[in-house]
Design a protein around this motif. Structure first.
Motif, PDB file in Angstrom:
ATOM      1  N   ILE A  12     -34.592 -23.769  44.629  1.00  0.00           N
ATOM      2  CA  ILE A  12     -35.447 -23.151  45.840  1.00  0.00           C
ATOM      3  C   ILE A  12     -34.306 -21.941  45.997  1.00  0.00           C
ATOM      4  N   TYR A  13     -34.731 -20.822  45.751  1.00  0.00           N
ATOM      5  CA  TYR A  13     -33.977 -19.696  46.394  1.00  0.00           C
ATOM      6  C   TYR A  13     -34.503 -19.099  47.509  1.00  0.00           C
ATOM      7  N   ASN A  14     -33.767 -18.661  48.741  1.00  0.00           N
ATOM      8  CA  ASN A  14     -34.126 -17.987  49.825  1.00  0.00           C
ATOM      9  C   ASN A  14     -33.797 -16.522  49.819  1.00  0.00           C
ATOM     10  N   VAL A  15     -34.949 -15.806  49.604  1.00  0.00           N
ATOM     11  CA  VAL A  15     -34.787 -14.544  49.657  1.00  0.00           C
ATOM     12  C   VAL A  15     -35.405 -13.482  50.878  1.00  0.00           C
ATOM     13  N   GLY A  16     -34.621 -13.205  51.603  1.00  0.00           N
ATOM     14  CA  GLY A  16     -35.093 -12.491  52.635  1.00  0.00           C
ATOM     15  C   GLY A  16     -35.924 -13.510  53.535  1.00  0.00           C
ATOM     16  N   GLU A  19     -39.090 -18.539  51.132  1.00  0.00           N
ATOM     17  CA  GLU A  19     -38.503 -19.403  50.171  1.00  0.00           C
ATOM     18  C   GLU A  19     -39.182 -19.334  48.874  1.00  0.00           C
ATOM     19  N   VAL A  20     -38.507 -19.265  47.924  1.00  0.00           N
ATOM     20  CA  VAL A  20     -38.832 -18.841  46.455  1.00  0.00           C
ATOM     21  C   VAL A  20     -38.484 -20.230  45.773  1.00  0.00           C
ATOM     22  N   ARG A  21     -39.789 -20.713  45.110  1.00  0.00           N
ATOM     23  CA  ARG A  21     -39.448 -22.069  44.487  1.00  0.00           C
ATOM     24  C   ARG A  21     -39.528 -21.695  42.884  1.00  0.00           C
ATOM     25  N   ALA A  22     -38.249 -21.469  42.537  1.00  0.00           N
ATOM     26  CA  ALA A  22     -38.280 -21.215  40.734  1.00  0.00           C
ATOM     27  C   ALA A  22     -38.836 -22.410  39.793  1.00  0.00           C
ATOM     28  N   LEU A  23     -38.306 -23.535  40.579  1.00  0.00           N
ATOM     29  CA  LEU A  23     -38.865 -24.671  39.922  1.00  0.00           C
ATOM     30  C   LEU A  23     -39.235 -25.435  41.045  1.00  0.00           C
ATOM     31  N   PRO A  41     -46.282 -16.993  32.129  1.00  0.00           N
ATOM     32  CA  PRO A  41     -46.029 -15.564  32.581  1.00  0.00           C
ATOM     33  C   PRO A  41     -44.648 -15.378  33.338  1.00  0.00           C
ATOM     34  N   SER A  42     -44.179 -13.993  33.099  1.00  0.00           N
ATOM     35  CA  SER A  42     -43.225 -13.597  33.997  1.00  0.00           C
ATOM     36  C   SER A  42     -42.947 -14.162  35.369  1.00  0.00           C
ATOM     37  N   GLY A  43     -41.712 -14.506  35.495  1.00  0.00           N
ATOM     38  CA  GLY A  43     -41.619 -15.076  37.008  1.00  0.00           C
ATOM     39  C   GLY A  43     -41.859 -16.387  37.107  1.00  0.00           C
ATOM     40  N   SER A  44     -42.390 -17.175  36.178  1.00  0.00           N
ATOM     41  CA  SER A  44     -42.823 -18.645  36.175  1.00  0.00           C
ATOM     42  C   SER A  44     -41.698 -19.633  36.148  1.00  0.00           C
ATOM     43  N   GLY A  45     -40.592 -19.288  35.970  1.00  0.00           N
ATOM     44  CA  GLY A  45     -39.524 -20.192  36.257  1.00  0.00           C
ATOM     45  C   GLY A  45     -38.778 -20.784  34.927  1.00  0.00           C
ATOM     46  N   LYS A  46     -39.386 -19.917  33.522  1.00  0.00           N
ATOM     47  CA  LYS A  46     -38.826 -20.439  32.301  1.00  0.00           C
ATOM     48  C   LYS A  46     -37.341 -20.096  32.149  1.00  0.00           C
ATOM     49  N   SER A  47     -36.733 -19.114  32.500  1.00  0.00           N
ATOM     50  CA  SER A  47     -35.258 -18.943  32.387  1.00  0.00           C
ATOM     51  C   SER A  47     -34.620 -19.722  33.371  1.00  0.00           C
ATOM     52  N   THR A  48     -35.259 -19.924  34.506  1.00  0.00           N
ATOM     53  CA  THR A  48     -34.552 -20.977  35.421  1.00  0.00           C
ATOM     54  C   THR A  48     -34.517 -22.302  34.784  1.00  0.00           C
ATOM     55  N   MET A  49     -35.356 -22.718  34.068  1.00  0.00           N
ATOM     56  CA  MET A  49     -35.522 -23.916  33.550  1.00  0.00           C
ATOM     57  C   MET A  49     -34.437 -23.988  32.597  1.00  0.00           C
TER      58      MET A  49
ATOM     59  N   LEU B 400     -24.079 -13.356  34.048  1.00  0.00           N
ATOM     60  CA  LEU B 400     -24.947 -13.034  33.022  1.00  0.00           C
ATOM     61  C   LEU B 400     -25.914 -12.030  33.123  1.00  0.00           C
ATOM     62  N   ARG B 401     -26.570 -11.872  34.663  1.00  0.00           N
ATOM     63  CA  ARG B 401     -27.563 -11.177  34.842  1.00  0.00           C
ATOM     64  C   ARG B 401     -27.149  -9.548  35.076  1.00  0.00           C
ATOM     65  N   TYR B 402     -25.596  -9.462  35.359  1.00  0.00           N
ATOM     66  CA  TYR B 402     -25.137  -8.254  35.871  1.00  0.00           C
ATOM     67  C   TYR B 402     -25.238  -7.362  35.146  1.00  0.00           C
TER      68      TYR B 402
HETATM   69  N1  LIG Z   1     -30.890 -15.556  41.854  1.00  0.00           N
HETATM   70  C1  LIG Z   1     -32.279 -15.424  42.245  1.00  0.00           C
HETATM   71  N2  LIG Z   1     -32.403 -15.303  43.717  1.00  0.00           N
HETATM   72  C2  LIG Z   1     -33.813 -15.348  43.979  1.00  0.00           C
HETATM   73  N3  LIG Z   1     -34.705 -15.723  43.423  1.00  0.00           N
HETATM   74  C3  LIG Z   1     -34.744 -15.789  41.974  1.00  0.00           C
HETATM   75  C4  LIG Z   1     -33.348 -15.667  41.518  1.00  0.00           C
HETATM   76  N4  LIG Z   1     -33.530 -16.079  40.453  1.00  0.00           N
HETATM   77  C5  LIG Z   1     -34.806 -16.280  39.897  1.00  0.00           C
HETATM   78  N5  LIG Z   1     -35.474 -15.966  40.926  1.00  0.00           N
HETATM   79  C6  LIG Z   1     -36.882 -16.045  41.173  1.00  0.00           C
HETATM   80  O1  LIG Z   1     -37.348 -17.230  40.787  1.00  0.00           O
HETATM   81  C7  LIG Z   1     -38.529 -17.057  39.872  1.00  0.00           C
HETATM   82  C8  LIG Z   1     -38.353 -17.774  38.387  1.00  0.00           C
HETATM   83  O2  LIG Z   1     -37.627 -16.558  37.965  1.00  0.00           O
HETATM   84  P1  LIG Z   1     -37.369 -17.068  36.281  1.00  0.00           P
HETATM   85  O3  LIG Z   1     -36.879 -18.205  36.081  1.00  0.00           O
HETATM   86  O4  LIG Z   1     -36.081 -15.897  35.655  1.00  0.00           O
HETATM   87  O5  LIG Z   1     -38.924 -16.472  35.503  1.00  0.00           O
HETATM   88  P2  LIG Z   1     -39.155 -16.239  33.826  1.00  0.00           P
HETATM   89  O6  LIG Z   1     -37.811 -16.484  33.221  1.00  0.00           O
HETATM   90  O7  LIG Z   1     -40.090 -17.313  33.754  1.00  0.00           O
HETATM   91  O8  LIG Z   1     -39.494 -14.818  34.057  1.00  0.00           O
HETATM   92  C9  LIG Z   1     -38.873 -15.630  40.062  1.00  0.00           C
HETATM   93  O9  LIG Z   1     -39.773 -15.486  41.023  1.00  0.00           O
HETATM   94  C10 LIG Z   1     -37.570 -15.167  40.625  1.00  0.00           C
HETATM   95  O10 LIG Z   1     -37.648 -13.959  41.231  1.00  0.00           O
END
Ligand SMILES: Nc1ncnc2c1ncn2[C@@H]1O[C@H](COP(=O)(O)OP(=O)(O)O)[C@@H](O)[C@H]1O
Ligand SMILES: [Mg+2]
Lengths: 229, 403
Positions: A12-16, A19-23, A41-49, B400-402
C-alpha cells in the motif's frame, strides 16, 4: 516442489493522502520449473509483484516464503544475499553498466558472491556462450544491439545458477524478431529445469509460458494453465 | 572480500581517470594541502640542519659574557651606559672560577684585507690563545698563535677557509703575508670550512689576530665580549658561578642589578623554536584550511556522483550488492581521488624541494610525506562517508526507477 508462497500480500502506497493498493491481498504459489507469465493492464501491480518476488521490495503486510525461508522478516543484508544467490533479474531497459564490457557485466554478481577471479571468468563466459554471445564478450553495451544487450542481461541473471529468473517485460524495448529470439532463450532455460516468471502484456509472448496469472487493481483475477498444441 | 576490493578499486580508477579534469579540480584543495604541509616540513628540515650546524659553531658549552642580552628588548642607550668588558676580566675569571675551562676575550670589527692584487672587506677578530677551545671549529692547516705571540704583539693571523681560497687558491698560505688595513700579517693557520651561519652569512672569510696586535693596531675602542667554556653538563652551574664572579669584579651590592649579560646558545634555541612555531603554525593553518575546503569539494562531487549513478546503484543492489558493498565502493572512490591528489601534491613538493635545496640545504622529510598521504586518504574517508552512506541506503526500487 513449492518454491515460492505469497500469502495475503498487500503493498500500500500513500500518495498525497490517498491510499494506493499496488497489491491488494495476493495469494500465489509457484513450484519449481514453472514458467509463468503475469499479465494485466498498466498500473495493475505487475511490477510491484515481480519486485516483491525478487526480494527487492517488501510487502506492507502478508507472508512471503522462498524455499521455505520467511522473506518478510529478513533484513537488508539477507535480502541482498537472496537476490545474489537465488534470483536472476531481467529488466525491460536491460540495466547494464554502460562502462563495463559484456563479460564484466555478467561477472559482477559473482564478485558480490565472492567467487575467485578465474572461476568468475569461466562462469561468466559460459553464461555468455549459452546465450550465443561468445563473439561479443568484450563489447560494451553501446556496441551491442537491443537484443544482444538483453541477452547479456539474461546471461547476468543466470550466471549464479539462481532458483528463479524474473523478467519484467523483457521484450518491451525490442522489435518482435529480437523479442522472439529472447523468448526462445527463456524456453530453453525452462527446458533445462529453470523456473521463470515474466511480466508481459503481449499475448503472443505470454503464450511461451505454461501458466498465466492476470492482475487487475492489485488483485489476481485469473490464474490459468496454458494448453499448448 | 579481496575480489570486491579489486572491483571497487577498478571502478574508482575508471571513474577518476574517465574525468581527469573534474577529478583534478576536485582534488585541488588536497593537492595544495599536501603541498603546504610537505614544503613546510622541507623548510623546517633545512632550518633545523643549518641551525644545528650553526649552533655547533657557537658551542653549547660556552657562556658569552657581554653588555647586552641576546634577543632582549633592552634600549640601546641602556646597553651603551653599561661598562665595557675588559681583557683584565679574563685572568680574574680564570682565577676565581672552578668551572671555566677556557676564557677568551673577543673583539670584532671589519677591515680591508689584501694579498697581491686581491682585496676584500671582512670581519677580523682579536682574541687570545684559548680561542680555539671556545669554538667548535678545527684548523685545516697550520697552527694557532701562542700566549707569547699574543703578549709580544706578534703580527700573525689565522684565516678562514673562504679567505684562503679567495687569496691563495690551492697554494699553501702558511708563511705568506697578507695585509690587514695595510699592515702586514703572517698567515700561520687556516680554519676548516664551516658554511653559512643560519644559512645567512658566511663565517669562512674571517681573520683571527692576537688581541695584543689587534689592540695596538686598531686601538682599544670597540666592544668586547668574553667567551667562557665550561663543561657542557655544568652550563647552568657555570652560568651562576660566572654571574657571581662578574658581580664581584664589578663590585655590585646585592641590591643592585647586574650591569652585564651572560648569554647561552639556548637563547638562540628559544628564538629559533619561536620561528619554527610561526612557520609550522602558518603551514598547518594553510594545510588545514585547504584540506577542509578540499574535503568539502570532494563531498560535493561525491554527492553529485551518487546522484548521477543512482540507477547503477539500483542495478548493483538488484544483482546482490549489500549496503556495505555499495558504501565501500563510493568510499573507495573518494579515497582514490584523495590518494592521487596527495600523490600529485607530494610530487610537486618534491620538485619544489629540489629547487629549495639549491639555495638552502634541505630535504623533503619521508615521514611527513607518508603522513601527508595518510592524511589525504583520511580526508577522503571523512568527506566520502556521508555520500557513500547515502548511496548505500538508497531503496533499490526507487534507484532503479530513477531517470
Ligand atoms: N513508489 C510508488 N509510490 C506510489 N505509488 C506507486 C509506487 N510504485 C507503484 N505505485 C503504484 O502502484 C500501482 C502498481 O504499479 P506497478 O506495479 O508499477 O504496475 P504495472 O507494473 O502493472 O504497470 C500503480 O498504481 C502505481 O502508480
Ligand atoms: Mg510495470
Amino acid at each position: 516442489m513449492k518454491l515460492i508462497g505469497l500469502k495475503d500480500i498487500y503493498k500500500i502506497y500513500n500518495v498525497g493522502g490517498e491510499e494506493v493498493r499496488a497489491l491488494d491481498g495476493v495469494d500465489l504459489k509457484i513450484n519449481n520449473n514453472e514458467y509463468m507469465a503475469i499479465m494485466g493492464p498498466s498500473g495493475s501491480g505487475k511490477s510491484t509483484m515481480m519486485n516483491m518476488i525478487g526480494c527487492l521490495d517488501s510487502p506492507s503486510s502478508g507472508l512471503y516464503e522462498f524455499e521455505g525461508e520467511k522473506v518478510h522478516i529478513m533484513d537488508d543484508g539477507q535480502l541482498a544475499s537472496i537476490r545474489n544467490r537465488k534470483i536472476g533479474f531481467v529488466f525491460q531497459t536491460f540495466n547494464l553498466l554502460p562502462k563495463a564490457s559484456a563479460l564484466h557485466n555478467v561477472e559482477i554478481p559473482l564478485v558480490y558472491a565472492n567467487i575467485k577471479k578465474e572461476k568468475r571468468l569461466k562462469m561468466a563466459s559460459d553464461a555468455l556462450i549459452s546465450v550465443g554471445l561468445e563473439d561479443r564478450m568484450h563489447h560494451r553495451p553501446n556496441e551491442l544491439s537491443g537484443g544482444q544487450r538483453q541477452r547479456v542481461a539474461i546471461a547476468r541473471a543466470l550466471v549464479n545458477n539462481p532458483s528463479i529468473i524474473l523478467a519484467d517485460e523483457p521484450t518491451g524495448n525490442l522489435d518482435s524478431k529480437s523479442g522472439h529470439e529472447i523468448m526462445k532463450i527463456f524456453d530453453e532455460l525452462h527446458r533445462n529445469g529453470n523456473t521463470i516468471i515474466l511480466v508481459t502484456h503481449e499475448d503472443d509472448i505470454a503464450k511461451y509460458s505454461n501458466r498465466i496469472v492476470r492482475l487487475l487493481d492489485g488483485k489476481i483475477v485469473k490464474d490459468e494453465i496454458v494448453v499448448k498444441n | 572480500m579481496i575480489s570486491l576490493f579489486y572491483e571497487n578499486l577498478k571502478i574508482s580508477l575508471v571513474a577518476v581517470f574517465a574525468n581527469k579534469t573534474k577529478s583534478l579540480l576536485t582534488a585541488l584543495g588536497i593537492i595544495i594541502g599536501v603541498l603546504s604541509v610537505t614544503l613546510m616540513g622541507t623548510l623546517i628540515s633545512g632550518l633545523d640542519r643549518s641551525f644545528e650546524s650553526s649552533m655547533s659553531w657557537l658551542g653549547k658549552d660556552v657562556l658569552y659574557v657581554s653588555r647586552y642580552e641576546w634577543f632582549s628588548d633592552m634600549e640601546w642607550w641602556e646597553v651603551k651606559n653599561r661598562p665595557r668588558m675588559r681583557s683584565e676580566y679574563v685572568d680574574k675569571i680564570k682565577n676565581l672560577s672552578k668551572y671555566a675551562l677556557a676564557v677568551s676575550p673577543v673583539m670584532q670589527r671589519t677591515a680591508s684585507l689584501s694579498y697581491a692584487d686581491k682585496e676584500t672587506r671582512t670581519e677580523i677578530f682579536g682574541t687570545n690563545e684559548e680561542y680555539m677551545e671556545t669554538i667548535s671549529t678545527d684548523l685545516d692547516l697550520g697552527r694557532f698563535f701562542s700566549l707569547s705571540e699574543d703578549r709580544n704583539g706578534s703580527r700573525v693571523t689565522i684565516i678562514g677557509y673562504g679567505l684562503k681560497e679567495a687569496f691563495f687558491g690551492s697554494d699553501n698560505p702558511i708563511g705568506k703575508y697578507i695585509k690587514i688595513d695595510n699592515i702586514k700579517f703572517r698567515v700561520i693557520g687556516v680554519l676548516e670550512k664551516q658554511g653559512k651561519f643560519l644559512g645567512l652569512f658566511s663565517v669562512d672569510n674571517q681573520a683571527i689576530l692576537p688581541l695584543g696586535a689587534y689592540n695596538r693596531i686598531f686601538s682599544k675602542r670597540g666592544w668586547m665580549r668574553l667567551s667562557v667554556k665550561v663543561p657542557e653538563q655544568k652550563i647552568e652551574d657555570g652560568h651562576d658561578e660566572i654571574t657571581g664572579i662578574m658581580r664581584q669584579i664589578r663590585g655590585l651590592k646585592p641590591s643592585e642589578k647586574s650591569d652585564f649579560a651572560i648569554n647561552k646558545t639556548k637563547a638562540f634555541e628559544a628564538q629559533y623554536n619561536k620561528l619554527k612555531l610561526a612557520i609550522g603554525g602558518t603551514g598547518y593553518f594553510i594545510t588545514l584550511l585547504s584540506l577542509i575546503v578540499g574535503g568539502i569539494g570532494i563531498m560535493n562531487i561525491m554527492f553529485v556522483t551518487v546522484k548521477e549513478r543512482t540507477r547503477e546503484i539500483g542495478v548493483r543492489k538488484a544483482i546482490g550488492a549489500t549496503n556495505g558493498m555499495i558504501l565501500s565502493q563510493f568510499l573507495m572512490e573518494a579515497v582514490t581521488i584523495c590518494f592521487f591528489a596527495g600523490l600529485i601534491g607530494l610530487l610537486l613538493a618534491y620538485i619544489i624541494s629540489l629547487f629549495i635545496n639549491q639555495v638552502f640545504p634541505s630535504t623533503l622529510p619521508l615521514g611527513l610525506s607518508l603522513f601527508s598521504i595518510f592524511i589525504s586518504m583520511l580526508v577522503g574517508i571523512l568527506s566520502g562517508i556521508i555520500p557513500a552512506y547515502k548511496a548505500s541506503k538508497l531503496d533499490p526500487i526507487d534507484a532503479l526507477r530513477y531517470e
